[in-house]
Design an enzyme around this catalytic site. Structure first.
Site, PDB file in Angstrom:
ATOM      1  N   HIS A  83     -14.448 -13.048  19.780  1.00  0.00           N
ATOM      2  CA  HIS A  83     -14.744 -11.853  18.974  1.00  0.00           C
ATOM      3  C   HIS A  83     -14.534 -10.620  19.851  1.00  0.00           C
ATOM      4  O   HIS A  83     -14.791 -10.664  21.066  1.00  0.00           O
ATOM      5  CB  HIS A  83     -16.188 -11.932  18.469  1.00  0.00           C
ATOM      6  CG  HIS A  83     -16.522 -10.850  17.487  1.00  0.00           C
ATOM      7  ND1 HIS A  83     -16.843  -9.570  17.879  1.00  0.00           N
ATOM      8  CD2 HIS A  83     -16.545 -10.854  16.136  1.00  0.00           C
ATOM      9  CE1 HIS A  83     -17.058  -8.839  16.804  1.00  0.00           C
ATOM     10  NE2 HIS A  83     -16.890  -9.591  15.731  1.00  0.00           N
ATOM     11  N   GLU A 154      -8.827  -9.147  13.386  1.00  0.00           N
ATOM     12  CA  GLU A 154      -9.882  -8.144  13.315  1.00  0.00           C
ATOM     13  C   GLU A 154      -9.493  -6.942  14.167  1.00  0.00           C
ATOM     14  O   GLU A 154      -9.778  -6.916  15.376  1.00  0.00           O
ATOM     15  CB  GLU A 154     -11.196  -8.723  13.844  1.00  0.00           C
ATOM     16  CG  GLU A 154     -11.736  -9.869  13.030  1.00  0.00           C
ATOM     17  CD  GLU A 154     -13.267  -9.893  13.076  1.00  0.00           C
ATOM     18  OE1 GLU A 154     -13.874  -9.890  11.999  1.00  0.00           O
ATOM     19  OE2 GLU A 154     -13.835  -9.869  14.173  1.00  0.00           O
TER      20      GLU A 154
HETATM   21  P1  PGA Z   1     -17.869  -5.738  10.098  1.00  0.00           P
HETATM   22  O1  PGA Z   1     -17.800  -6.738  11.354  1.00  0.00           O
HETATM   23  O2  PGA Z   1     -17.605  -6.566   8.882  1.00  0.00           O
HETATM   24  O3  PGA Z   1     -19.276  -5.215  10.156  1.00  0.00           O
HETATM   25  O4  PGA Z   1     -16.847  -4.696  10.319  1.00  0.00           O
HETATM   26  C1  PGA Z   1     -16.821  -7.698  11.464  1.00  0.00           C
HETATM   27  C2  PGA Z   1     -17.110  -8.545  12.653  1.00  0.00           C
HETATM   28  O5  PGA Z   1     -18.070  -8.247  13.393  1.00  0.00           O
HETATM   29  O6  PGA Z   1     -16.410  -9.512  12.894  1.00  0.00           O
END
Ligand code: PGA
Length: 237
Positions: A83, A154
């Site tokens: 992440h 992401e």
């Molecule tokens: P968010 O976070 O949906 O709050 O933008 C995504 C994540 O932490 O993977």
């Protein structure tokens, strides 16, 4: 780092009652301390319980860390690796991510490997950045394990900011990521990998991502903290 065990129990109990009839695969990546509790609560349900990180070593003198066997033993079925917060705040490199992903897959966990560019690469050099990050983060991962692997795209600038990426942009990046997977493995093997989008996904926008051909799911952070919101998003999916 959300939810004590008391809070997790209330959350999962309420989520399970809301998700009774749902067929969409859904999982909750919970804090280590809540894995066993949540896995027990969800044991007769299709909801998967997972972890948010792990160490790549089998076991050893790594005070404060957690091994894949411990996650499996506690009832985790999947784990998130790499992440952006792990990468940025805890200094995890692509090589660390690759070692963790290999170990988790060998141990029978499903794995979500996160990739994503920072704002500075968004307009310039994004594809080259993502290609290197994806390749290095999957270094040594065997193609036989690909059915247990998901990639979460992401973009760092979209996480927790409310600035979600445009669905068309996400669709295009996912297609690009899949083409990289095809060059790393075979086309047939690459097909087994689901590519999820994460970054400010919420009830109001989830459908616009799920409609896209190259988006197979979502990784949701802040908007999943209330059980009824998460249940709504699973239902909308
Ligand atoms: P968010 O976070 O949906 O709050 O933008 C995504 C994540 O932490 O993977």
């Amino acid at each position: 780092m959300y939810k004590t065990n008391t809070e997790a129990k209330a959350y999962v109990s309420s989520l399970l009652s809301l998700l009774e009839e749902v067929k969409t695969p859904a999982g909750l990546a919970v804090p280590y301390t809540a894995i066993s509790l949540c896995a027990d609560l969800a044991k007769d349900h299709s909801l998967l319980i997972g972890a948010q990180n792990m160490h790549s070593a089998e076991e050893g003198a790594f005070t404060g860390e957690i091994a894949a066997d411990m996650l499996v033993d506690a009832g985790a079925e999947f784990v998130i690796i790499g992440h952006s917060e792990r990468r940025k705040l805890f200094g995890e490199s692509n090589a660390d991510v690759a070692k963790k992903a290999q170990k988790a897959l060998e141990k029978g966990l499903q794995v979500i490997v996160c990739v994503g560019e920072e704002e500075k690469h968004r307009k310039k050099g994004r594809e080259a950045f993502l290609e290197a990050q994806l390749k290095e983060s999957l270094q040594g991962v065997k193609k036989d394990f690909l059915a247990s692997l998901c990639i979460a795209y992401e973009p760092v600038w979209a996480i927790g900011t409310g600035k979600s990426a445009k669905p068309d942009e996400v669709d295009q990046i996912h297609q690009f990521l899949r083409s990289i997977l095809e060059t790393m493995f075979t086309k047939t093997h690459a097909k087994k990998v689901a590519i999820l989008y994460g970054g400010s996904v919420k009830k109001e926008n989830i459908v616009s991502y799920m409609k896209k051909t190259n988006v197979q799911g979502a990784l949701i952070g802040g908007a999943s903290l209330k059980a009824h919101d998460f249940a709504d998003m699973v239902q909308l999916h």
